[in-house]
Design a protein around this motif. Sequence first.
Motif, short mmCIF file in Angstrom:
data_model
loop_
_atom_site.label_atom_id
_atom_site.label_comp_id
_atom_site.label_asym_id
_atom_site.label_seq_id
_atom_site.Cartn_x
_atom_site.Cartn_y
_atom_site.Cartn_z
N GLN A 116 10.44 0.83 -11.19
CA GLN A 116 10.24 2.13 -11.37
C GLN A 116 9.96 2.73 -10.03
OE1 GLN A 116 11.63 4.11 -13.80
NE2 GLN A 116 11.22 5.87 -12.67
N MET A 117 10.69 3.48 -9.64
CA MET A 117 10.24 4.22 -8.20
C MET A 117 10.18 5.90 -8.63
SD MET A 117 12.68 2.07 -5.52
CE MET A 117 14.18 2.73 -6.33
N ASN A 118 8.96 6.48 -8.34
CA ASN A 118 8.71 7.94 -8.57
C ASN A 118 8.23 8.42 -7.22
OD1 ASN A 118 9.43 7.37 -11.40
ND2 ASN A 118 7.16 6.89 -11.64
N SER A 119 8.52 9.80 -7.20
CA SER A 119 7.93 10.56 -5.89
C SER A 119 8.26 9.91 -4.89
CB SER A 119 6.45 10.46 -5.80
OG SER A 119 5.76 11.25 -6.97
N LEU A 120 9.70 9.67 -4.50
CA LEU A 120 10.37 8.90 -3.56
C LEU A 120 10.29 9.89 -2.22
CD1 LEU A 120 13.32 7.27 -5.39
CD2 LEU A 120 11.80 6.30 -3.99
N THR A 121 10.17 9.28 -1.21
CA THR A 121 10.12 9.94 0.06
C THR A 121 11.33 9.48 0.93
OG1 THR A 121 8.83 8.57 1.13
CG2 THR A 121 7.61 9.91 -0.22
N LEU A 122 11.53 10.05 2.13
CA LEU A 122 12.67 9.68 3.09
C LEU A 122 12.35 8.21 3.63
CD1 LEU A 122 12.87 12.89 5.34
CD2 LEU A 122 14.09 12.17 3.21
N GLU A 123 11.13 7.86 3.68
CA GLU A 123 10.74 6.48 4.17
C GLU A 123 10.88 5.33 3.14
OE1 GLU A 123 9.14 9.49 6.46
OE2 GLU A 123 8.56 9.39 4.41
N ASP A 124 11.24 5.80 2.07
CA ASP A 124 11.71 4.73 1.02
C ASP A 124 13.31 4.23 1.07
OD1 ASP A 124 9.51 6.49 -1.18
OD2 ASP A 124 8.97 4.74 -0.16
N THR A 125 13.93 4.85 2.01
CA THR A 125 15.32 4.84 2.06
C THR A 125 15.45 3.16 2.81
OG1 THR A 125 16.03 7.06 2.51
CG2 THR A 125 17.33 5.26 3.37
N ASP A 155 0.68 -1.30 0.16
CA ASP A 155 0.04 -0.01 -0.17
C ASP A 155 1.06 1.40 -0.09
OD1 ASP A 155 -2.64 -1.31 2.10
OD2 ASP A 155 -2.37 -1.48 0.11
N SER A 156 1.99 1.05 0.68
CA SER A 156 2.66 2.58 0.85
C SER A 156 3.46 2.69 -0.54
CB SER A 156 3.79 2.04 2.01
OG SER A 156 4.80 0.98 1.40
N VAL A 157 3.53 1.89 -1.71
CA VAL A 157 4.00 2.35 -2.71
C VAL A 157 2.97 2.49 -4.01
CG1 VAL A 157 6.25 1.26 -2.05
CG2 VAL A 157 4.65 0.19 -3.57
N LYS A 158 1.99 1.90 -3.74
CA LYS A 158 0.95 2.18 -4.81
C LYS A 158 0.83 3.50 -5.34
CE LYS A 158 -2.24 -1.64 -3.35
NZ LYS A 158 -3.40 -2.02 -3.03
N GLY A 159 0.57 3.57 -6.79
CA GLY A 159 0.74 4.96 -7.49
C GLY A 159 1.97 5.54 -7.55
#
Length: 115
Positions: free
Chosen positions: A81-90, A61-65
Motif C-alpha cells: 500500500q503506497m500513500n502520499s506518493l511523490t514524483l520520486e516514487d516513479t 528510509d525513503s518510504v517509511k511512514g
Amino acid sequence: QVQLVQSGGGLVQPGGSLRLACTASRSNNRIYTMGWYRQAPGKQRELVATITSNGYLNYADSVKGRFTISRDNAKNTVYLQMNSLTLEDTAVYYCRGSAGVNVYWGQGTQVTVSS
C-alpha cells in the motif's frame, strides 16, 4: 518453480495512493521473505520493503511512514500500500520472493507519479 504475478500500479497524481499485489502460484508459506523492489530509469534496482513469514518488516528510509507491506498467506499474496506518493516514487516495481537459495521475481509493474 514458483511464479509471482503482480497486479496494480498505474498513473497517480502526487499525494495519491496505489496498491500493488503479488500472488504466488503456490503457497507462499514456504517463501520465507517476500518483498518489493523498484527501479527508476537510469538507476539501480533498490529495496522498498520486505516481510518475512513470521511478520518481520523492513522498509527503505525513503518510504517509511508512507508505504505498508503486508501478506496474506491464505491467498498467497503480498501487498504494498503506497500513500502520499511523490514524483520520486516513479519506477517499475518488482515483487520478490526468496525461499532458501531460491529467488523469484514478478514481472514488474509501472508506477508513475505525475501531475
